[in-house]
Design an enzyme around this catalytic site. Structure first.
Site, mmCIF file in Angstrom:
data_model
loop_
_atom_site.group_PDB
_atom_site.id
_atom_site.type_symbol
_atom_site.label_atom_id
_atom_site.label_comp_id
_atom_site.label_asym_id
_atom_site.label_seq_id
_atom_site.Cartn_x
_atom_site.Cartn_y
_atom_site.Cartn_z
ATOM 1 N N ARG A 109 -55.494 5.302 37.713
ATOM 2 C CA ARG A 109 -54.714 5.546 36.480
ATOM 3 C C ARG A 109 -55.210 4.762 35.268
ATOM 4 O O ARG A 109 -54.522 4.650 34.258
ATOM 5 C CB ARG A 109 -53.223 5.283 36.687
ATOM 6 N N LYS A 131 -62.090 9.871 22.445
ATOM 7 C CA LYS A 131 -62.144 11.192 23.101
ATOM 8 C C LYS A 131 -63.094 11.064 24.284
ATOM 9 O O LYS A 131 -64.280 10.778 24.113
ATOM 10 C CB LYS A 131 -62.691 12.268 22.147
ATOM 11 N N GLU A 173 -74.409 14.647 13.257
ATOM 12 C CA GLU A 173 -73.029 14.130 13.154
ATOM 13 C C GLU A 173 -72.915 13.214 11.930
ATOM 14 O O GLU A 173 -71.857 13.142 11.291
ATOM 15 C CB GLU A 173 -72.631 13.367 14.428
ATOM 16 N N GLU A 223 -55.485 13.463 16.894
ATOM 17 C CA GLU A 223 -55.891 14.727 16.267
ATOM 18 C C GLU A 223 -54.716 15.678 15.998
ATOM 19 O O GLU A 223 -54.779 16.870 16.297
ATOM 20 C CB GLU A 223 -56.960 15.429 17.135
ATOM 21 N N ARG A 227 -57.723 14.086 11.765
ATOM 22 C CA ARG A 227 -58.850 13.943 12.698
ATOM 23 C C ARG A 227 -59.605 15.265 12.880
ATOM 24 O O ARG A 227 -60.780 15.262 13.251
ATOM 25 C CB ARG A 227 -58.377 13.377 14.049
ATOM 26 N N HIS A 238 -69.653 24.387 19.077
ATOM 27 C CA HIS A 238 -69.356 24.366 20.514
ATOM 28 C C HIS A 238 -69.593 25.736 21.156
ATOM 29 O O HIS A 238 -70.002 25.823 22.316
ATOM 30 C CB HIS A 238 -67.922 23.901 20.766
ATOM 31 N N HIS A 253 -76.263 18.706 21.577
ATOM 32 C CA HIS A 253 -74.985 18.860 20.881
ATOM 33 C C HIS A 253 -75.153 18.833 19.359
ATOM 34 O O HIS A 253 -74.622 19.687 18.641
ATOM 35 C CB HIS A 253 -74.028 17.753 21.341
HETATM 36 N N1 LIG Z 1 -66.320 11.736 22.402
HETATM 37 C C1 LIG Z 1 -66.724 12.111 21.201
HETATM 38 O O1 LIG Z 1 -66.054 11.875 20.206
HETATM 39 C C2 LIG Z 1 -68.043 12.801 21.057
HETATM 40 C C3 LIG Z 1 -68.612 12.913 19.790
HETATM 41 C C4 LIG Z 1 -69.832 13.553 19.678
HETATM 42 C C5 LIG Z 1 -70.479 14.032 20.808
HETATM 43 N N2 LIG Z 1 -69.900 13.880 22.022
HETATM 44 C C6 LIG Z 1 -70.606 14.311 23.236
HETATM 45 O O2 LIG Z 1 -71.745 13.476 23.389
HETATM 46 C C7 LIG Z 1 -72.709 14.164 24.169
HETATM 47 C C8 LIG Z 1 -74.078 14.045 23.517
HETATM 48 O O3 LIG Z 1 -74.423 12.693 23.417
HETATM 49 P P1 LIG Z 1 -75.944 12.263 23.179
HETATM 50 O O4 LIG Z 1 -76.523 13.063 22.109
HETATM 51 O O5 LIG Z 1 -75.941 10.800 23.075
HETATM 52 O O6 LIG Z 1 -76.651 12.801 24.502
HETATM 53 P P2 LIG Z 1 -77.011 12.134 25.910
HETATM 54 O O7 LIG Z 1 -76.055 11.092 26.295
HETATM 55 O O8 LIG Z 1 -77.218 13.267 26.825
HETATM 56 O O9 LIG Z 1 -78.400 11.408 25.589
HETATM 57 C C9 LIG Z 1 -79.503 12.186 25.201
HETATM 58 C C10 LIG Z 1 -80.772 11.772 25.991
HETATM 59 O O10 LIG Z 1 -81.238 10.530 25.482
HETATM 60 C C11 LIG Z 1 -81.442 9.612 26.561
HETATM 61 N N3 LIG Z 1 -81.272 8.292 25.991
HETATM 62 C C12 LIG Z 1 -80.130 7.618 25.764
HETATM 63 N N4 LIG Z 1 -80.397 6.483 25.120
HETATM 64 C C13 LIG Z 1 -81.716 6.409 24.934
HETATM 65 C C14 LIG Z 1 -82.575 5.472 24.319
HETATM 66 N N5 LIG Z 1 -82.111 4.391 23.708
HETATM 67 N N6 LIG Z 1 -83.907 5.715 24.322
HETATM 68 C C15 LIG Z 1 -84.402 6.852 24.895
HETATM 69 N N7 LIG Z 1 -83.630 7.786 25.494
HETATM 70 C C16 LIG Z 1 -82.287 7.569 25.503
HETATM 71 C C17 LIG Z 1 -80.424 10.039 27.585
HETATM 72 O O11 LIG Z 1 -80.764 9.559 28.856
HETATM 73 C C18 LIG Z 1 -80.527 11.551 27.478
HETATM 74 O O12 LIG Z 1 -81.638 12.010 28.193
HETATM 75 C C19 LIG Z 1 -72.251 15.592 24.267
HETATM 76 O O13 LIG Z 1 -71.705 15.790 25.534
HETATM 77 C C20 LIG Z 1 -71.161 15.698 23.216
HETATM 78 O O14 LIG Z 1 -70.209 16.665 23.544
HETATM 79 C C21 LIG Z 1 -68.705 13.276 22.166
HETATM 80 O O1 LIG Z 2 -63.955 12.531 17.464
HETATM 81 C C1 LIG Z 2 -63.614 13.664 17.147
HETATM 82 O O2 LIG Z 2 -62.438 13.956 16.920
HETATM 83 C C2 LIG Z 2 -64.605 14.747 17.017
HETATM 84 O O3 LIG Z 2 -64.249 15.902 16.874
HETATM 85 C C3 LIG Z 2 -66.042 14.354 17.080
HETATM 86 C C4 LIG Z 2 -66.967 15.455 17.543
HETATM 87 O O4 LIG Z 2 -68.249 15.156 16.983
HETATM 88 C C5 LIG Z 2 -67.161 15.494 19.052
HETATM 89 O O5 LIG Z 2 -68.183 16.411 19.364
HETATM 90 C C6 LIG Z 2 -65.932 15.740 19.891
HETATM 91 O O6 LIG Z 2 -66.229 15.496 21.243
HETATM 92 C C7 LIG Z 2 -65.433 17.154 19.802
HETATM 93 O O7 LIG Z 2 -64.209 17.172 20.417
HETATM 94 P P1 LIG Z 2 -63.447 18.492 20.875
HETATM 95 O O8 LIG Z 2 -62.036 18.044 20.845
HETATM 96 O O9 LIG Z 2 -63.743 19.573 19.888
HETATM 97 O O10 LIG Z 2 -63.957 18.804 22.226
HETATM 98 ZN ZN LIG Z 3 -69.752 16.440 17.882
#
Ligand SMILES: NC(=O)c1ccc[n+]([C@@H]2O[C@H](COP(=O)([O-])OP(=O)(O)OC[C@H]3O[C@@H](n4cnc5c(N)ncnc54)[C@H](O)[C@@H]3O)[C@@H](O)[C@H]2O)c1
Ligand SMILES: O=C(O)C(=O)C[C@@H](O)[C@H](O)[C@H](O)COP(=O)(O)O
Ligand SMILES: [Zn+2]
Length: 353
Positions: A109, A131, A173, A223, A227, A238, A253
């Site tokens: 949890r 998120k 982003e 959100e 947000r 997406h 992404h």
């Molecule tokens: N939670 C949120 O608010 C939020 C916001 C934006 C995106 N996202 C999510 O984040 C994900 C994408 O994240 P990302 O772009 O970081 O991708 P990722 O985590 O897949 O990393 C991209 C690649 O870079 C490599 N890598 C990581 N750090 C490195 C470094 N310092 N040097 C060399 N290689 C490195 C990783 O191993 C991977 O192969 C998606 O799933 C997206 O939906 C979430």
């Molecule tokens: O943090 C947020 O809020 C965002 O929407 C940031 C986005 O860049 C990110 O990709 C987020 O994961 C999208 O969320 P979702 O709720 O559309 O899945």
């Molecule tokens: Zn995003």
């Protein structure tokens, strides 16, 4: 939701030691993917606070942001003796921070976790704001919870090993943050020399970019309103990402977001009066640096169906965040199917698809 501490590090070892001390725990775990285990984990070698930490390594990239990987992390935590009082450090990009954050916030949890983002995208966006989640049923981030990290440590030195493709993914982003904040911030982003990275300047821009997100999340962590601004470009982005994944031609992404921004700036232009010159300027930047996502008019319905799953939607009505001007945000905008298809036509024409 408590306010999350986001630190732009001057020295990761000290900041991480301090962050760990602030999270009393019985056992420490470090989650990496196969790339960050090799490239980034050595940056933490010799930090006494990490002595005895258990390592969990998962497959890299979004194809692994799924239920199987999540279950493997739960399994590892369980088998390696994690308790409710254990602490997880997520060292990686957004894939690791999203999945690791979700694993932590659901295991027994919820256990505490610290994010140490290693990609540009994770530094300015994914690691901040709570998120967490995984992709499911062919849809992005379909399952997840809001659960902020105890602390987020931004060490831009990690960016030196990042390839250009992942640099631009994160930069998309940042562009989004420029569009929803100020003309000055957007101009700085559009003028940055992406061919020859000035890492000192990049560090200061990462600081400004993440602040845009922090301020919005602080105001509306779950959100309900503002947000949704952070979702600019994502209603379409997406759908592109999910379609690409379904067709086994995954796209990063941030690339999907950049192409989504092209579409949603067009909608902003026709629906909320976003200036044409600023739309063209941003589209030009995307064309030059991101290429284009190819699809044909037979796929419009499929994209439309995917957009029906967007989390901002209510009662099946597709919800867009649009702009009247840079920084002038219009939430909860809608468009009928005909307009959405016209938007796809515009995208294909201007991107040469
Ligand atoms: N939670 C949120 O608010 C939020 C916001 C934006 C995106 N996202 C999510 O984040 C994900 C994408 O994240 P990302 O772009 O970081 O991708 P990722 O985590 O897949 O990393 C991209 C690649 O870079 C490599 N890598 C990581 N750090 C490195 C470094 N310092 N040097 C060399 N290689 C490195 C990783 O191993 C991977 O192969 C998606 O799933 C997206 O939906 C979430
Ligand atoms: O943090 C947020 O809020 C965002 O929407 C940031 C986005 O860049 C990110 O990709 C987020 O994961 C999208 O969320 P979702 O709720 O559309 O899945
Ligand atoms: Zn995003």
């Amino acid at each position: 939701m408590s306010k999350q501490e986001v630190i732009l590090c001057e020295g990761l070892a000290n900041s991480l030691t301090h962050a760990i001390e602030k999270c009393p725990h019985d056992k420490l775990f470090i989650l990496t993917d196969e790339h960050t285990h090799r490239l980034c984990r050595p940056h933490l070698d010799g930090i006494p606070a990490l002595e005895g930490a258990e390592e969990i390594v998962i497959g890299a990239e979004d194809v692994h942001k799924n239920l199987e990987t999540l279950a493997a992390v739960w399994q590892a935590l369980s088998e390696k003796g994690a308790s409710r009082h254990s602490l997880l450090i997520n060292l990686g990009g957004g894939m690791v921070t999203d999945l690791g954050g979700f694993a932590a916030s659901t295991f027994k949890r919820g256990i505490a976790y610290i994010n140490v983002p290693t990609t540009l995208l994770a530094m300015v966006d994914a690691s901040v704001g709570g998120k967490t989640g995984i992709n499911f049923n062919g849809l992005k981030n379909e399952i997840g919870v809001f659960a902020p990290a105890a602390c987020v440590l931004l060490e831009t030195e990690f960016l030196r090993s990042l390839d250009a493709h992942n640099f631009f993914s994160g930069y998309a982003e940042m562009l989004k943050h420029g569009l929803i904040s100020t003309p000055k911030h957007l101009a700085e982003l559009l003028a940055f020399d992406t061919e020859k990275t000035d890492y000192a300047l990049l560090k200061s821009m990462v600081g400004r970019s993440v602040q845009v997100k922090e301020h919005i999340v602080e105001e509306d962590p779950l959100e309900h309103g503002i947000r949704k601004a952070l979702n600019l470009g994502h209603t379409v982005g997406h759908a592109f990402e999910s379609l690409a994944l379904a067709e086994s031609r995954p796209v990063l992404h941030g690339y999907a977001v950049a192409w989504g921004l092209v579409c949603e700036l067009y909608l902003s232009y026709i629906k909320t009066g976003f200036p044409k010159d600023k739309m063209r300027q941003t589209i030009q930047f995307v064309k030059e640096n991101y290429g284009s996502f190819a699809f044909n008019c037979k796929q419009y319905d499929q994209l439309y169906e995917l957009m029906k799953h967007d989390k901002k939607n209510t009662a099946g009505v597709i919800n867009f965040t649009l702009l009247k001007e840079v920084g002038d945000i219009c939430l909860n905008q809608t468009a009928d199917k005909e307009t959405i298809f016209e938007m796809f036509d515009f995208y294909r024409e201007c991107m040469g698809v």
